[in-house]
Design a protein around this motif. Structure first.
Motif, short mmCIF file in Angstrom:
data_model
loop_
_atom_site.label_atom_id
_atom_site.label_comp_id
_atom_site.label_asym_id
_atom_site.label_seq_id
_atom_site.Cartn_x
_atom_site.Cartn_y
_atom_site.Cartn_z
N LEU A 235 0.69 -1.43 0.05
CA LEU A 235 0.08 0.05 0.07
C LEU A 235 0.93 1.14 0.12
O LEU A 235 0.50 2.24 -0.65
CB LEU A 235 -0.97 0.05 1.23
N THR A 238 2.42 1.98 -3.63
CA THR A 238 1.44 2.27 -4.44
C THR A 238 0.66 3.68 -4.23
O THR A 238 0.52 4.46 -5.05
CB THR A 238 0.23 1.23 -4.77
N ARG A 239 0.19 3.82 -2.99
CA ARG A 239 -0.54 4.91 -2.61
C ARG A 239 0.33 6.06 -2.22
O ARG A 239 0.06 7.21 -2.43
CB ARG A 239 -1.47 4.65 -1.43
N SER A 240 1.40 5.93 -1.56
CA SER A 240 2.33 7.02 -0.84
C SER A 240 3.31 7.43 -2.00
O SER A 240 3.47 8.43 -2.46
CB SER A 240 2.83 6.78 0.16
N GLY A 242 3.36 6.08 -5.40
CA GLY A 242 2.67 6.16 -6.51
C GLY A 242 3.42 5.06 -7.58
O GLY A 242 3.45 5.32 -8.78
N SER A 357 -1.72 5.99 10.73
CA SER A 357 -2.10 6.40 9.63
C SER A 357 -3.05 7.75 9.76
O SER A 357 -3.01 8.74 9.05
CB SER A 357 -3.12 5.47 9.03
N TYR A 362 0.88 6.56 5.77
CA TYR A 362 1.86 5.56 5.90
C TYR A 362 3.20 6.11 6.51
O TYR A 362 4.00 5.39 7.24
CB TYR A 362 1.85 4.69 4.73
#
Length: 406
Positions: A235, A238-240, A242, A357, A362
């Motif tokens: 996560l 991918t999310r932090s 990119g 969070s 993260y």
């Protein structure tokens, strides 16, 4: 230690490494694939998967205390290992033919939890027979290798031959582990009688129960932070950052692969430095790792930081195991209690992720992990002071005893 005695205690040179590899592979195959098996074979819902895994881990927690305690009383760690292999074979066979989720749950709780104690018992057997820390670390590195190789091999089997193939592979490995353990037992003499009194650490200082409790707290915190990394890495990438999801796997794979040579290196360092000193150095590296991860912004930096992660966790896994065996007089209980710090850490990691969070995504979770590692470092410092005071007091008590005898 006399080489002849070591050979008699652990059997031919390849038996112990083979046993370590097989015990590691059994659960490196089963545990990562278990959720998938529950869904694919028994059509479990997400809630049912969560409940089943919780019950399975709870069973393993209890078994890690009860079974090694029994082995300590009998001074025989290999016979229970044979039973664990038989239980693993039974779990794989029943899951292969079972048709309902309730049967799978009962099997995992009643048989699967106790079956997982075998690896801890192997290290208890080695400790009871006087295996030095460096060799213990090398054996632990083999288990780590099994966990590096096991999940990809399991995924390949499932993809090529279907979900049932992994159960057949686990059954085969259990048979090989049973055979290897039986050979080890046939060549091993009885474990030496336990020494009375309290355990001592590698510096020779007596540790009271309060200090042991502080050590347990520190390792639960350290294990929790490592579990947070494993849980959120995909996560985070991918999310932090990119990045593609594959970067999470690359980062964890690099850390796991580097952990193996790190364990071999730490094994050599145990001859020169105390366990507490090595653990403290690992905590310092861990703090640096979590601080770096909170601000990392590129895939190169992400992968490079895993060098710190590998050393940090190698210290926790390798030195932590041998240190628990130094401060707790019963080898089985020591190994089982150390294994349970990982289970308790896994439970605590959920709360750490949730709290961290809220502080900054993260990156906030990594900073909380750094703070917990700092708290563990302080706890290790407290234990070091206790051991120093105990070591300084012992000559005075010895002098008094000698004066009384005179």
């Amino acid at each position: 230690m006399d080489d002849t005695r070591l050979a008699g205690a652990t059997g031919p040179r390849l038996l112990v490494p083979s046993a370590a590899l097989l015990w590691g592979l059994q659960f490196a195959f089963l545990n990562p694939a278990l959720a998938l098996l529950l869904v694919a074979l028994f059509h479990a819902s997400d809630a049912e998967v969560g409940l089943t895994l919780a019950l399975y881990n709870a069973s393993g927690f209890v078994a890690s205390l009860v079974v090694p305690a029994y082995a300590d009383r009998t001074r025989d760690y290999l016979r229970p290992m044979l039973a664990c292999s038989a239980l693993t074979l039974a779990v794989a066979a029943i899951l292969f033919f079972a048709a309902s989720l309730p049967v799978a749950v009962v099997v995992l709780v009643a048989l699967g939890g106790p079956a997982g104690v075998g690896s801890s018992l192997l290290f208890a057997h080695l400790k009871a027979n006087g295996t030095p820390p460096a060799q213990m670390m090398n054996t632990r590195a083999i288990v780590s290798f099994a966990w590096v190789a096991g999940p990809p091999l399991a995924a390949f089997l499932i993809g090529a031959l279907g979900e049932h193939s992994i159960l057949a592979a686990i059954a085969l490995i259990a048979v090989l582990a049973f055979t290897t353990t039986a050979a080890l037992r046939s060549r091993s003499g009885p474990a030496p009688a336990a020494h009375g009194g309290k355990a001592t650490d590698d510096d020779g200082a007596v540790l009271p129960r309060a200090a042991v409790a502080v050590v347990v707290f520190a390792f639960v915190a350290l294990q929790a932070t490592n579990n947070v990394v494993v849980s959120i890495m995909a996560l985070f990438t991918t999310r932090s950052l990119g990045l593609g999801i594959e970067w999470g796997g690359i980062a964890l794979g690099v850390a796991a692969a580097l952990e193996i040579p790190a364990l071999f290196a730490i094994g050599k360092l145990t001859r020169r430095f105390s366990s507490l000193g090595l653990i403290a150095s690992g905590c310092v590296v861990g703090i640096g790792y979590y601080a770096t991860m909170a601000f990392v912004a590129s895939p190169v930096a992400l992968v490079a930081a895993q060098v710190l992660n590998a050393w940090f966790f190698a210290v926790i896994a390798g030195v932590g195991l041998t240190f628990f065996q130094q401060i707790i007089p019963r080898p089985g209980l020591a190994s089982g209690l150390f294994a349970n710090t990982r289970r308790l850490g896994a439970i605590a990691s959920g709360a750490i992720i949730a709290f961290g969070s809220t502080l900054g995504g993260y990156a906030g979770a990594f900073l909380v992990c750094g703070a917990l590692t700092l708290a563990a470092l302080v706890a290790i410092g407290v234990v070091w002071r206790i051991t120093r005071r105990s070591a300084e007091a012992r000559p005075s008590r010895a002098g008094l005893d000698q004066a009384k005898r005179a």
